[in-house]
Design a protein around this motif. Sequence first.
Motif, PDB file in Angstrom:
ATOM      1  N   ASN A 114       1.048  -1.312  -0.046  1.00 33.01           N
ATOM      2  CA  ASN A 114      -0.057   0.071  -0.101  1.00 33.01           C
ATOM      3  C   ASN A 114       0.973   1.342  -0.136  1.00 33.01           C
ATOM      4  N   ALA A 115       2.141   1.241   0.060  1.00 39.77           N
ATOM      5  CA  ALA A 115       2.854   2.348   0.366  1.00 39.77           C
ATOM      6  C   ALA A 115       2.942   3.267  -0.980  1.00 39.77           C
ATOM      7  N   CYS A 116       2.836   4.648  -0.704  1.00 42.78           N
ATOM      8  CA  CYS A 116       2.392   5.680  -1.593  1.00 42.78           C
ATOM      9  C   CYS A 116       3.337   6.861  -1.254  1.00 42.78           C
ATOM     10  N   GLU A 117       3.884   7.684  -2.005  1.00 42.59           N
ATOM     11  CA  GLU A 117       4.567   9.038  -1.641  1.00 42.59           C
ATOM     12  C   GLU A 117       4.533   9.830  -3.124  1.00 42.59           C
ATOM     13  N   PRO A 118       3.879  10.964  -3.158  1.00 43.28           N
ATOM     14  CA  PRO A 118       3.173  11.447  -1.920  1.00 43.28           C
ATOM     15  C   PRO A 118       1.835  10.930  -1.928  1.00 43.28           C
ATOM     16  N   PRO A 119       1.224  11.025  -0.474  1.00 45.81           N
ATOM     17  CA  PRO A 119      -0.174  10.540  -0.317  1.00 45.81           C
ATOM     18  C   PRO A 119      -1.024  10.876  -1.272  1.00 45.81           C
ATOM     19  N   VAL A 120      -2.165  10.078  -1.716  1.00 43.24           N
ATOM     20  CA  VAL A 120      -3.135  10.258  -2.562  1.00 43.24           C
ATOM     21  C   VAL A 120      -3.877  11.643  -2.167  1.00 43.24           C
ATOM     22  N   SER A 121      -4.014  11.816  -0.999  1.00 42.26           N
ATOM     23  CA  SER A 121      -4.942  12.938  -0.271  1.00 42.26           C
ATOM     24  C   SER A 121      -4.304  14.151  -0.651  1.00 42.26           C
ATOM     25  N   CYS A 122      -2.932  14.333  -1.113  1.00 43.90           N
ATOM     26  CA  CYS A 122      -2.150  15.794  -0.920  1.00 43.90           C
ATOM     27  C   CYS A 122      -2.732  16.432  -1.912  1.00 43.90           C
ATOM     28  N   PRO A 123      -2.264  17.758  -1.705  1.00 41.99           N
ATOM     29  CA  PRO A 123      -3.124  18.899  -2.758  1.00 41.99           C
ATOM     30  C   PRO A 123      -2.183  18.688  -4.084  1.00 41.99           C
ATOM     31  N   PRO A 124      -2.723  19.139  -5.101  1.00 48.54           N
ATOM     32  CA  PRO A 124      -1.828  19.120  -6.371  1.00 48.54           C
ATOM     33  C   PRO A 124      -0.730  20.275  -6.095  1.00 48.54           C
ATOM     34  N   THR A 125       0.492  20.011  -7.113  1.00 46.58           N
ATOM     35  CA  THR A 125       1.589  20.804  -7.019  1.00 46.58           C
ATOM     36  C   THR A 125       1.975  20.879  -8.431  1.00 46.58           C
ATOM     37  N   SER A 126       2.329  22.358  -8.650  1.00 46.93           N
ATOM     38  CA  SER A 126       2.665  22.722  -9.969  1.00 46.93           C
ATOM     39  C   SER A 126       4.143  22.085 -10.457  1.00 46.93           C
ATOM     40  N   PHE A 127       4.052  21.479 -11.791  1.00 46.01           N
ATOM     41  CA  PHE A 127       5.130  20.849 -12.005  1.00 46.01           C
ATOM     42  C   PHE A 127       6.487  21.555 -11.656  1.00 46.01           C
ATOM     43  N   THR A 128       6.531  23.132 -12.083  1.00 43.75           N
ATOM     44  CA  THR A 128       7.745  23.564 -11.964  1.00 43.75           C
ATOM     45  C   THR A 128       8.080  23.497 -10.214  1.00 43.75           C
ATOM     46  N   ALA A 129       7.219  23.546  -9.378  1.00 47.20           N
ATOM     47  CA  ALA A 129       7.380  23.423  -8.027  1.00 47.20           C
ATOM     48  C   ALA A 129       8.001  22.011  -7.481  1.00 47.20           C
ATOM     49  N   VAL A 130       7.837  21.082  -8.308  1.00 48.36           N
ATOM     50  CA  VAL A 130       8.346  19.659  -7.888  1.00 48.36           C
ATOM     51  C   VAL A 130       9.810  19.603  -7.979  1.00 48.36           C
ATOM     52  N   THR A 131      10.351  19.166  -6.863  1.00 48.62           N
ATOM     53  CA  THR A 131      11.960  19.002  -6.722  1.00 48.62           C
ATOM     54  C   THR A 131      12.093  17.716  -7.326  1.00 48.62           C
ATOM     55  N   LEU A 132      13.552  17.555  -7.818  1.00 43.59           N
ATOM     56  CA  LEU A 132      13.873  16.297  -8.559  1.00 43.59           C
ATOM     57  C   LEU A 132      13.871  15.114  -7.157  1.00 43.59           C
ATOM     58  N   GLN A 133      14.501  15.744  -5.990  1.00 46.05           N
ATOM     59  CA  GLN A 133      14.356  14.784  -4.875  1.00 46.05           C
ATOM     60  C   GLN A 133      13.063  14.319  -4.380  1.00 46.05           C
ATOM     61  N   SER A 134      12.042  15.044  -4.680  1.00 47.71           N
ATOM     62  CA  SER A 134      10.792  14.695  -4.141  1.00 47.71           C
ATOM     63  C   SER A 134      10.166  13.756  -5.440  1.00 47.71           C
ATOM     64  N   PHE A 135      10.438  13.998  -6.743  1.00 52.11           N
ATOM     65  CA  PHE A 135      10.006  13.105  -7.704  1.00 52.11           C
ATOM     66  C   PHE A 135      10.899  11.774  -7.604  1.00 52.11           C
ATOM     67  N   GLU A 136      11.905  11.807  -7.616  1.00 49.57           N
ATOM     68  CA  GLU A 136      12.769  10.369  -7.085  1.00 49.57           C
ATOM     69  C   GLU A 136      12.288   9.594  -5.903  1.00 49.57           C
ATOM     70  N   ARG A 137      11.891  10.532  -5.084  1.00 42.48           N
ATOM     71  CA  ARG A 137      11.209   9.497  -3.865  1.00 42.48           C
ATOM     72  C   ARG A 137       9.884   8.974  -4.033  1.00 42.48           C
ATOM     73  N   SER A 138       9.348   9.607  -4.782  1.00 40.00           N
ATOM     74  CA  SER A 138       8.000   9.192  -5.143  1.00 40.00           C
ATOM     75  C   SER A 138       7.908   7.830  -6.083  1.00 40.00           C
ATOM     76  N   LEU A 139       8.931   7.816  -6.954  1.00 45.13           N
ATOM     77  CA  LEU A 139       9.346   6.573  -7.707  1.00 45.13           C
ATOM     78  C   LEU A 139       9.825   5.447  -6.840  1.00 45.13           C
ATOM     79  N   SER A 140      10.658   5.833  -5.864  1.00 47.66           N
ATOM     80  CA  SER A 140      11.459   4.945  -4.948  1.00 47.66           C
ATOM     81  C   SER A 140      10.653   4.253  -4.096  1.00 47.66           C
ATOM     82  N   VAL A 141       9.705   4.996  -3.696  1.00 49.13           N
ATOM     83  CA  VAL A 141       8.711   4.192  -2.707  1.00 49.13           C
ATOM     84  C   VAL A 141       7.646   3.671  -3.463  1.00 49.13           C
ATOM     85  N   SER A 142       6.869   3.994  -4.484  1.00 53.66           N
ATOM     86  CA  SER A 142       5.728   3.308  -5.112  1.00 53.66           C
ATOM     87  C   SER A 142       6.193   2.157  -6.092  1.00 53.66           C
TER      88      SER A 142
END
Length: 236
Positions: free
Chosen positions: A83-111
């Motif tokens: 069931n692990a998921c990052e970011p949680p499905v309930s999180c609000p939307p984030t503009s693409f230009t505001a997404v950091t590489l670290q955050s994007f990589e962590r999402s792939l790493s968890v899910s």
Amino acid sequence: MACSTSPRSIAAVIGVGPRLGRSVARKIFRIDLGKLSALAEEIAREAKAQVFAIRIDCSDSKSVREAFEVVLSLGFLEVLVFNACEPPVSCPPTSFTAVTLQSFERSLSVSAVGAFHCAQHVIPGMVERRRGTIIFTGSSASLIGFAGYCELSCGKFALRGLSQCLAREFQSSGIHVTHVIIDGAIGSPSRSSIGEQDPTLVDPDALAQTYWHIHTQEKGAWTQEMDLRASIWTGL
């Protein structure tokens, strides 16, 4: 991560939150879980088995390996629910230009990578015994990319691809791999809510019942993918 053992086998739920994870664990372990720290005592008293709560970081291969070394030392793992998921499905939307590489990589790493690591640890034992169930939890974002949710969607797309590959490779070995798409927001467990469940929210206890049905399906008609939604659909 919650892990239940019996004289025959082990079930592990990766990602035990207050909604779906809690309900799935409660269904598999046959108790009302409450806090993870109370699992062992509860299951020993009420279900005559053992339950362990293990802290695990699915983005960290060392953390996953150490957790499964403990789990697999206890016996045969027959059911894995991821069931692990990052970011949680309930999180609000984030503009693409505001997404950091670290955050994007962590999402792939968890899910996705986390699911890969977990599956690699349990599949050899399942192949040896020619039985086992792996259920991956997806969402609407597994099928369609939504504006503001590139991290979630990319992780869930990859998870779905992994599930399809494993299902086709290991079905002949007796391993049932299923990807479940939850199309909508999940409500509180029905047994703990006041009044009737909101019909626009997916009931986690009903989801858990479906997960249990997947595990107990006859091999001649296995489900490889299933989408689930509330009684009043407000999704795609």
